[in-house]
Structures are given as C-alpha cells and as structure tokens.
Scaffold this motif. Structure first.
Motif, PDB file in Angstrom:
ATOM      1  N   UNK A   1      -4.500   2.944  -5.982  1.00 34.91           N
ATOM      2  CA  UNK A   1      -5.955   2.779  -6.027  1.00 34.91           C
ATOM      3  C   UNK A   1      -6.530   2.722  -4.616  1.00 34.91           C
ATOM      4  N   UNK A   2      -5.818   2.037  -3.705  1.00 38.25           N
ATOM      5  CA  UNK A   2      -6.274   1.948  -2.321  1.00 38.25           C
ATOM      6  C   UNK A   2      -6.312   3.336  -1.675  1.00 38.25           C
ATOM      7  N   UNK A   3      -5.268   4.128  -1.934  1.00 32.66           N
ATOM      8  CA  UNK A   3      -5.239   5.482  -1.379  1.00 32.66           C
ATOM      9  C   UNK A   3      -6.428   6.298  -1.877  1.00 32.66           C
ATOM     10  N   UNK A   4      -6.731   6.180  -3.170  1.00 35.94           N
ATOM     11  CA  UNK A   4      -7.836   6.927  -3.750  1.00 35.94           C
ATOM     12  C   UNK A   4      -9.155   6.535  -3.099  1.00 35.94           C
TER      13      UNK A   4
ATOM     14  N   UNK B   1       0.857  -1.189   0.000  1.00 40.34           N
ATOM     15  CA  UNK B   1       0.000   0.000   0.000  1.00 40.34           C
ATOM     16  C   UNK B   1       0.890   1.236   0.000  1.00 40.34           C
ATOM     17  N   UNK B   2       1.386   1.596  -1.169  1.00 36.78           N
ATOM     18  CA  UNK B   2       2.237   2.778  -1.292  1.00 36.78           C
ATOM     19  C   UNK B   2       2.142   3.299  -2.715  1.00 36.78           C
ATOM     20  N   UNK B   3       2.794   4.410  -2.951  1.00 39.07           N
ATOM     21  CA  UNK B   3       2.664   5.105  -4.230  1.00 39.07           C
ATOM     22  C   UNK B   3       3.394   4.416  -5.384  1.00 39.07           C
TER      23      UNK B   3
ATOM     24  N   UNK C   1      -1.858  16.938   5.931  1.00 43.74           N
ATOM     25  CA  UNK C   1      -0.661  16.208   6.364  1.00 43.74           C
ATOM     26  C   UNK C   1      -0.654  14.755   5.894  1.00 43.74           C
ATOM     27  N   UNK C   2      -1.762  14.264   5.362  1.00 40.84           N
ATOM     28  CA  UNK C   2      -1.846  12.867   4.945  1.00 40.84           C
ATOM     29  C   UNK C   2      -1.100  12.663   3.630  1.00 40.84           C
ATOM     30  N   UNK C   3       0.072  12.046   3.734  1.00 44.71           N
ATOM     31  CA  UNK C   3       0.924  11.794   2.560  1.00 44.71           C
ATOM     32  C   UNK C   3       1.524  10.399   2.677  1.00 44.71           C
ATOM     33  N   UNK C   4       2.331  10.026   1.669  1.00 41.55           N
ATOM     34  CA  UNK C   4       2.973   8.718   1.655  1.00 41.55           C
ATOM     35  C   UNK C   4       4.233   8.727   2.506  1.00 41.55           C
ATOM     36  N   UNK C   5       4.482   7.613   3.199  1.00 43.78           N
ATOM     37  CA  UNK C   5       5.733   7.457   3.933  1.00 43.78           C
ATOM     38  C   UNK C   5       6.905   7.456   2.945  1.00 43.78           C
TER      39      UNK C   5
ATOM     40  N   UNK D   1     -13.527   7.722   0.817  1.00 39.98           N
ATOM     41  CA  UNK D   1     -14.362   7.306   1.947  1.00 39.98           C
ATOM     42  C   UNK D   1     -14.132   8.195   3.166  1.00 39.98           C
ATOM     43  N   UNK D   2     -12.874   8.662   3.342  1.00 37.49           N
ATOM     44  CA  UNK D   2     -12.545   9.525   4.475  1.00 37.49           C
ATOM     45  C   UNK D   2     -13.301  10.840   4.396  1.00 37.49           C
TER      46      UNK D   2
END
Length: 257
Positions: free
Chosen positions: A192-195, A183-185, A212-216, A200-201
């Motif tokens: 797709x999971x992030x989208x 589950x990463x970019x 602040x919600x970004x990829x590690x 939903x969020x």
C-alpha cells in the motif's frame, strides 16, 4: 570535522552555521515538509517531521576532504541509526560552488555521485557483509559501509524533469536497509505504501515513474539503477561502482585496462 546533527538541533543552531549550510537545510525542509503535503517520499517526510533523520555537511564533493567527511559521518551514523526511529535516513549536503551550479549537467553530477561512493568505499576498513553481494549486477547488492547496507539516493541542482531528484545543493541520502523491513512487497503495508508513493511521485514529477524503480531483492531488480535517476528513462550500461577495484586501489595496486 563533520558532525552528525538532527532537525531539532539544526532548528536551534542553524543561524550559527555557514550561509550555504543554512540555505541547504532550509530549502530541504521547505521541499520535504511543504504545506500541501506533495513531497512523494512519505517515509522521508514523516522521518523529517518526527526527528528521525540525521544530517551532515560535507565540502566540495570533488575534494578528498569531502570523502573523509562522508566516511566519518557514515561511521558515526551506523552506530546510532536504529536509535533514531524506524524512518531513519542520513542526509548529507555538499558544498556546491558556483562553477558547478553554472556548468554541471545531470551527467556530470551522475559521474560525481558514483565517484563519491567509490572513493568513500575505498576508505571502508570493515569487510563487506557476507549476505550482500559485492557485484552490483546481483539482485542482493546494496552499497555498504562499515558493515551496514544502505540505499543511496542522490538529488542535484540540474534535475528538471524529475523534480523529486532536484535540490539546490548536491545531496546524497543514505537510508539504512532496516527501514525497508516493513516497506516491501511481502506485507500489505508495504504494498500500500508503494502504491501511495508511486501515485504521489507521478503527480509531483508530472512524468511516469522511472522503470528502474523496483523492490529490493527481486531477481530482476538492480538497486544501483535507482540510486541516481536521470531526467529521462535511460540507465548506464553497467554500474559505475566496482567494490574490489576500489579496495585494491586503496592498497596501491594498479589495474591495467
């Protein structure tokens, strides 16, 4: 003594636990496994339904007993996390007295959250992983305990605007870093999971996702900013967690202001 438990075990033995623990787990289950499938964290929901999650209960988070319990739970969990499934997480419910429920606001819980992480870190006897910076301002930083990196997620009874960060009892979830291997970019599945999660969020909270919600690992990302989200879009000027200070304090070394 804090014990690591599973959903399957809790479903069978929940009535034997103290009332506050029964309430914490039942309300968590109602939230994450709601019949309309609205809860935004898809991996978390799937992990709950497939018994990937592990649970623990700790005392009043202001007390030293709770810190010992969290340390114990994390140490035990680190040894078995990979065996629990690819959607693993450790969810710790804290006993939240009435005075906290009545008097604490989001800012108070924020301070308490970082206090818990700092005090737990001070009990860690294992060296910090070499590949992960101890400086929260570095994009590789992640909270670590017993050599294991975790994404820490906090929800509180005082959150209102961000319903996804609200829970009737003070709660901290620790997601092992390996959960994000797919589950990463860098993967179509992750993007797709992030989208889906972001969509939903926004629907769940009714407000825009926190900036602040970004990829590690992104150079402009700071994981600590995602651990505790305020109801608005503000963030602290610097991370309240300082690894080295905690280590020196545990050795009795004092710092001057």
């Amino acid at each position: 003594m804090a014990e690591l438990t599973s959903k399957v075990w809790l479903d069978e033995h929940l009535n034997d636990l103290p009332n506050w623990q029964q309430d914490a787990f039942r309300q968590f289950g109602s939230m994450i496994a709601d019949a309309d499938n609205k809860y935004p964290c898809i991996p978390g929901r799937h992990g709950f339904l497939t018994n990937n999650l592990r649970f623990g209960f700790a005392n009043d988070p202001r007390d030293e007993q709770a810190i010992s319990e969290v340390s114990q739970l994390l140490k035990e969990y680190g040894g078995c996390a990979r065996d629990t499934g690819k959607y693993a997480s450790l969810v710790i419910f804290f006993k939240t007295p009435e005075e906290m429920l009545n008097d604490f606001r989001v800012a108070d819980y924020e301070q308490l959250f970082w206090s818990v992480l700092s005090r737990v870190s001070a009990k860690d006897e294992t060296p910090w992983p070499e590949a992960i910076s101890t400086d929260p301002s570095h994009h590789s930083w992640e909270f670590c305990f017993d050599g294991q990196p975790y994404f820490a997620f906090c929800s509180t009874p005082s959150h209102e605007a961000r319903k996804s960060r609200m829970s009737p009892h003070f709660l901290i979830a620790f997601q092992p870093r390996f959960v994000f291997e797919e589950i990463n970019d860098s993967t179509p599945f992750g993007r797709n999971m992030k989208k889906l999660i972001r969509q939903k969020l926004v629907e769940y909270d009714g407000i825009p996702a926190h900036p602040s919600l970004k990829w590690y690992g992104q150079e402009d990302n700071h994981e600590w900013k995602q651990y505790f989200l305020r109801d608005d879009e503000s963030v602290p000027s610097k991370c309240p967690f300082t690894y080295m200070k905690n280590k020196f304090k545990s050795l009795g070394i004092k710092f001057h202001k």
